[in-house]
Every structure is written in structure tokens, then in C-alpha cells.
Design an enzyme around this catalytic site. Structure first.
Site, PDB file in Angstrom:
ATOM      1  N   CYS A 201       1.823  -4.409 -26.257  1.00 50.27           N
ATOM      2  CA  CYS A 201       1.838  -5.753 -26.838  1.00 50.27           C
ATOM      3  C   CYS A 201       0.507  -6.491 -26.701  1.00 50.27           C
ATOM      4  O   CYS A 201       0.376  -7.613 -27.198  1.00 50.27           O
ATOM      5  CB  CYS A 201       2.964  -6.577 -26.214  1.00 50.27           C
ATOM      6  SG  CYS A 201       2.580  -7.181 -24.558  1.00 50.27           S
TER       7      CYS A 201
ATOM      8  N   ALA B 198       0.768  -0.716  16.911  1.00 47.57           N
ATOM      9  CA  ALA B 198       1.726   0.294  16.451  1.00 47.57           C
ATOM     10  C   ALA B 198       1.155   1.709  16.574  1.00 47.57           C
ATOM     11  O   ALA B 198       1.883   2.655  16.905  1.00 47.57           O
ATOM     12  CB  ALA B 198       2.113   0.002  15.006  1.00 47.57           C
TER      13      ALA B 198
ATOM     14  N   HIS C 251       8.342  -5.403  -1.521  1.00 46.31           N
ATOM     15  CA  HIS C 251       7.398  -6.303  -2.210  1.00 46.31           C
ATOM     16  C   HIS C 251       6.584  -5.588  -3.280  1.00 46.31           C
ATOM     17  O   HIS C 251       5.496  -6.037  -3.643  1.00 46.31           O
ATOM     18  CB  HIS C 251       6.465  -6.977  -1.187  1.00 46.31           C
ATOM     19  CG  HIS C 251       7.171  -7.946  -0.291  1.00 46.31           C
ATOM     20  ND1 HIS C 251       6.624  -8.452   0.862  1.00 46.31           N
ATOM     21  CD2 HIS C 251       8.397  -8.504  -0.387  1.00 46.31           C
ATOM     22  CE1 HIS C 251       7.497  -9.282   1.434  1.00 46.31           C
ATOM     23  NE2 HIS C 251       8.572  -9.326   0.697  1.00 46.31           N
TER      24      HIS C 251
ATOM     25  N   CYS D 117       2.734  -4.899 -17.575  1.00 46.37           N
ATOM     26  CA  CYS D 117       2.324  -5.997 -18.465  1.00 46.37           C
ATOM     27  C   CYS D 117       2.968  -7.308 -18.013  1.00 46.37           C
ATOM     28  O   CYS D 117       4.163  -7.357 -17.723  1.00 46.37           O
ATOM     29  CB  CYS D 117       2.734  -5.669 -19.902  1.00 46.37           C
ATOM     30  SG  CYS D 117       2.352  -7.020 -21.029  1.00 46.37           S
TER      31      CYS D 117
ATOM     32  N   ASP E 137       0.844  -1.201   0.000  1.00 50.79           N
ATOM     33  CA  ASP E 137       0.000   0.000   0.000  1.00 50.79           C
ATOM     34  C   ASP E 137       0.882   1.255   0.000  1.00 50.79           C
ATOM     35  O   ASP E 137       2.108   1.160   0.065  1.00 50.79           O
ATOM     36  CB  ASP E 137      -0.977  -0.013   1.199  1.00 50.79           C
ATOM     37  CG  ASP E 137      -0.263   0.073   2.547  1.00 50.79           C
ATOM     38  OD1 ASP E 137       0.583   0.973   2.726  1.00 50.79           O
ATOM     39  OD2 ASP E 137      -0.549  -0.754   3.446  1.00 50.79           O
TER      40      ASP E 137
ATOM     41  N   CYS F 160       5.352  -8.288 -21.407  1.00 48.67           N
ATOM     42  CA  CYS F 160       6.524  -7.505 -21.832  1.00 48.67           C
ATOM     43  C   CYS F 160       7.060  -6.606 -20.723  1.00 48.67           C
ATOM     44  O   CYS F 160       8.107  -5.986 -20.880  1.00 48.67           O
ATOM     45  CB  CYS F 160       6.221  -6.685 -23.085  1.00 48.67           C
ATOM     46  SG  CYS F 160       5.197  -5.214 -22.778  1.00 48.67           S
TER      47      CYS F 160
HETATM   48  P1  OAD Z   1       1.855 -10.774   8.361  1.00 47.58           P
HETATM   49  O1  OAD Z   1       0.400 -10.767   7.986  1.00 47.58           O
HETATM   50  O2  OAD Z   1       2.638 -12.037   8.230  1.00 47.58           O
HETATM   51  O3  OAD Z   1       2.041 -10.304   9.874  1.00 47.58           O
HETATM   52  C1  OAD Z   1       1.443  -9.158  10.379  1.00 47.58           C
HETATM   53  C2  OAD Z   1       2.014  -8.883  11.751  1.00 47.58           C
HETATM   54  O4  OAD Z   1       1.421  -7.664  12.217  1.00 47.58           O
HETATM   55  C3  OAD Z   1       1.733  -9.961  12.802  1.00 47.58           C
HETATM   56  O5  OAD Z   1       2.945 -10.244  13.502  1.00 47.58           O
HETATM   57  C4  OAD Z   1       0.708  -9.290  13.733  1.00 47.58           C
HETATM   58  O6  OAD Z   1       0.869  -9.709  15.093  1.00 47.58           O
HETATM   59  C5  OAD Z   1       1.095  -7.832  13.586  1.00 47.58           C
HETATM   60  N1  OAD Z   1       0.033  -6.849  13.884  1.00 47.58           N
HETATM   61  C6  OAD Z   1      -1.306  -6.995  13.756  1.00 47.58           C
HETATM   62  N2  OAD Z   1      -1.928  -5.865  14.127  1.00 47.58           N
HETATM   63  C7  OAD Z   1      -0.960  -4.971  14.482  1.00 47.58           C
HETATM   64  C8  OAD Z   1      -0.963  -3.609  14.967  1.00 47.58           C
HETATM   65  N3  OAD Z   1      -2.087  -2.941  15.148  1.00 47.58           N
HETATM   66  N4  OAD Z   1       0.236  -3.023  15.233  1.00 47.58           N
HETATM   67  C9  OAD Z   1       1.396  -3.710  15.056  1.00 47.58           C
HETATM   68  N5  OAD Z   1       1.448  -4.974  14.614  1.00 47.58           N
HETATM   69  C10 OAD Z   1       0.302  -5.599  14.329  1.00 47.58           C
HETATM   70  O7  OAD Z   1       2.498  -9.584   7.535  1.00 47.58           O
HETATM   71  P2  OAD Z   1       3.991  -9.331   7.105  1.00 47.58           P
HETATM   72  O8  OAD Z   1       4.956  -9.701   8.178  1.00 47.58           O
HETATM   73  O9  OAD Z   1       4.033  -7.978   6.517  1.00 47.58           O
HETATM   74  O10 OAD Z   1       4.588 -11.020   1.010  1.00 47.58           O
HETATM   75  O11 OAD Z   1       4.114 -10.385   5.948  1.00 47.58           O
HETATM   76  C11 OAD Z   1       5.195 -10.289   5.107  1.00 47.58           C
HETATM   77  C12 OAD Z   1       4.839 -10.762   3.760  1.00 47.58           C
HETATM   78  O12 OAD Z   1       4.172 -12.037   3.838  1.00 47.58           O
HETATM   79  C13 OAD Z   1       3.853  -9.930   2.995  1.00 47.58           C
HETATM   80  O13 OAD Z   1       4.411  -8.772   2.463  1.00 47.58           O
HETATM   81  C14 OAD Z   1       3.480 -10.916   1.916  1.00 47.58           C
HETATM   82  C15 OAD Z   1       3.392 -12.201   2.684  1.00 47.58           C
HETATM   83  O14 OAD Z   1       3.948 -13.288   2.082  1.00 47.58           O
HETATM   84  C16 OAD Z   1       4.333 -11.115  -0.294  1.00 47.58           C
HETATM   85  O15 OAD Z   1       3.215 -11.013  -0.757  1.00 47.58           O
HETATM   86  C17 OAD Z   1       5.559 -11.319  -1.111  1.00 47.58           C
END
Ligand code: OAD
Length: 251
Positions: A156, A237, A117, A125, A102, A128
């Protein structure tokens, strides 16, 4: 508030803020692992977030990403995004690395955000690679579970895909390099709202720790702090970061 964290913040010459989906949770964006709720719950992320899935069923995958993009368009930055942007104006150097697709950090005022990410805002695309510039800002009625035909590339004619990193794809080289360099160099790292499950991005806090930085985890799920100068601040957070700012800069 833990005095050692306030002290590290006041003395920091290079702060690295490393964020995951949790930082946007309070803006109403479901975390990645919660995103497959409602009508999408019957799908496996591996079925939606891969190049193979897009090839097999582009309308299903494009529909899911458009639904997510619409949610982001309707969301606004929360106090956590704003506190991080304010840190940039308080400290001499702040690097912001996010795993999020986001743009809420940018909308809160953060500069030069490093996206590991990719972004929902940069479709291209599938065939291409040409950037596709004109997604409708808002759909009239973004419907959960709706399949949508992806637009076609102007050069393309190939199908347009979201500008995000899918499972099985490599991360953007330059962004990863910048993140690793900042991790090796920083003296303080805030790891905010990430489960730390996905590699190589999850290495960022580990590199900082190995190089002697203070590492602070901000997450409602307490993180076991096992290294010297590693701390856990359990909580949302959007609550913890403004408290931290207020404690360090009480004016
Ligand atoms: P996750 O969905 O794995 O984890 C989210 C984390 O945020 C968890 O540890 C929750 O405890 C925490 N959380 C929830 N609410 C919160 C709040 N209000 N304040 C602080 N923390 C909070 O998300 P990511 O770690 O970002 O990748 O996941 C990493 C990647 O996993 C994503 O970018 C995605 C996925 O595979 C791809 O798509 C390549």
C-alpha cells in the site's frame, strides 16, 4: 545457594522463565530505562515509543529503532541466555516468556519463546499491517542520533514501523493468553532482569505466586520477597543463573 530453590528446580514439572531487559544487559543491550543515553538522552521514551510519535515524526522514531536493532545484531547471547536454554534440556517442561524485543534467547537455543512486546525483527506496515520482510541486515555506519526514513510497504505504500508493542497499544492477545496460562500452571517461576513495572505483563509472577508456585527473582536490585515460597537471588543474571544450574546439576 538456597536449598529450597535447588529442590524446587530438581522437582519442577513446569518451570516458567520470565525475562526482562536485564537478561540482555550483559550482552551490551541497554535496559529500556537506560536506552535513552548518549545522543538519544534528550528524548523522552513517550516521544519515541508510541504510535503518535511515529505519526508525528516517522524518521526520528525509525532512526531510534534502527539504531537499537543494529546494536542487537552486533550483540551475542550471554551466559544467562545460555543457562536458560540449557534448563530446557534438563527439565521436562519449560516455558519462556520475555518482554524483550531482541532475539538473543532464540540465538542461545531456546525454543518457542513467547514475546509479549513483539520483536525488532518483524517490521510491518503502519497503515495496512502487512509484514515487511527485507530490512538490511546491517547498516554500514549505524550512527547514534541519526534520523532515517522508514521503508515503504510493498502493498500500500504506507510507512513501515517496528514490530514492537508501543505504549498505549495492546499486547498480542495469543502471547498474553499463553503467558497467563503458563503462569497459572507452573510450579516454579524465575523472574529474571525485570523491573516489573509494566502491566499487564507484570501480572505473570503474581499469578504464579497466587497459584502456589515458588517464585525466584534474579536481579542485581534485591527484590523484597514477601510471600511464602518467594525468594530473591541478588546478582547479575549471567552469574546467578549458571551458578544455579551448576548447583542443581553438578556434572
Ligand atoms: P527495565 O529497564 O524496566 O528493567 C530492567 C531490570 O533489569 C531492572 O530491574 C534492573 O535492575 C535489572 N538488571 C540490570 N542489569 C541486570 C543483570 N545483569 N542481570 C539481571 N538483571 C539486571 O526493563 P523491563 O522490566 O524489561 O516495554 O521493562 C519492561 C518494559 O518496559 C519493556 O519491555 C518496555 C518498557 O516499557 C515496552 O516497550 C512496551
Amino acid at each position: 545457594m538456597i536449598p529450597a530453590i535447588i529442590e524446587a528446580l530438581l522437582e519442577s514439572r513446569h518451570l516458567l522463565v520470565y525475562t526482562g531487559a536485564g537478561v540482555s544487559a550483559e550482552s551490551g543491550i541497554p535496559t529500556f530505562r537506560d536506552a535513552l543515553t548518549g545522543l538519544w538522552a534528550r528524548f523522552d521514551p513517550a516521544r519515541l515509543a508510541t504510535p503518535e510519535a511515529f505519526t508525528a515524526d516517522p524518521e526520528l522514531v525509525w532512526g531510534w529503532y534502527e539504531w537499537r536493532r543494529q546494536r542487537v545484531l552486533r550483540a551475542v547471547p550471554n551466559p544467562a541466555h545460555r543457562a536458560i536454554a540449557e534448563l530446557e534440556s534438563r527439565l521436562s517442561r519449560v516455558t519462556l516468556v520475555t518482554q524483550n524485543v531482541d532475539d538473543l534467547h532464540e540465538r542461545a537455543g531456546s525454543q518457542g519463546v513467547i514475546h509479549l512486546h513483539g520483536s525488532l525483527q518483524t517490521p510491518r506496515c503502519f497503515d495496512c499491517g502487512e509484514r515487511y520482510g527485507s530490512l538490511a541486515r546491517e547498516l554500514d555506519e549505524p550512527e547514534e542520533g541519526r534520523r532515517l526514513a522508514p521503508p515503504r510497504c510493498a502493498s500500500c505504500g504506507g510507512p513501515v514501523r517496528p514490530g514492537v508493542v508501543w505504549f498505549g497499544e495492546s499486547m498480542p492477545e495469543a502471547a498474553l493468553q499463553q503467558a497467563f496460562e503458563a503462569a497459572a500452571e507452573c510450579d516454579l517461576l524465575f523472574s529474571v532482569g525485570t523491573s516489573g513495572l509494566v502491566y499487564p505483563a507484570a501480572q505473570v509472577p503474581q499469578i504464579a505466586s497466587r497459584n502456589g508456585a515458588t517464585v525466584v527473582h534474579i536481579n542485581p536490585q534485591p527484590v523484597a520477597a514477601s510471600k511464602p515460597r518467594e525468594y530473591s537471588l541478588p546478582g547479575a543474571a549471567g552469574v546467578v543463573l549458571p551458578q544455579l544450574l551448576q548447583a542443581a546439576f553438578p556434572d
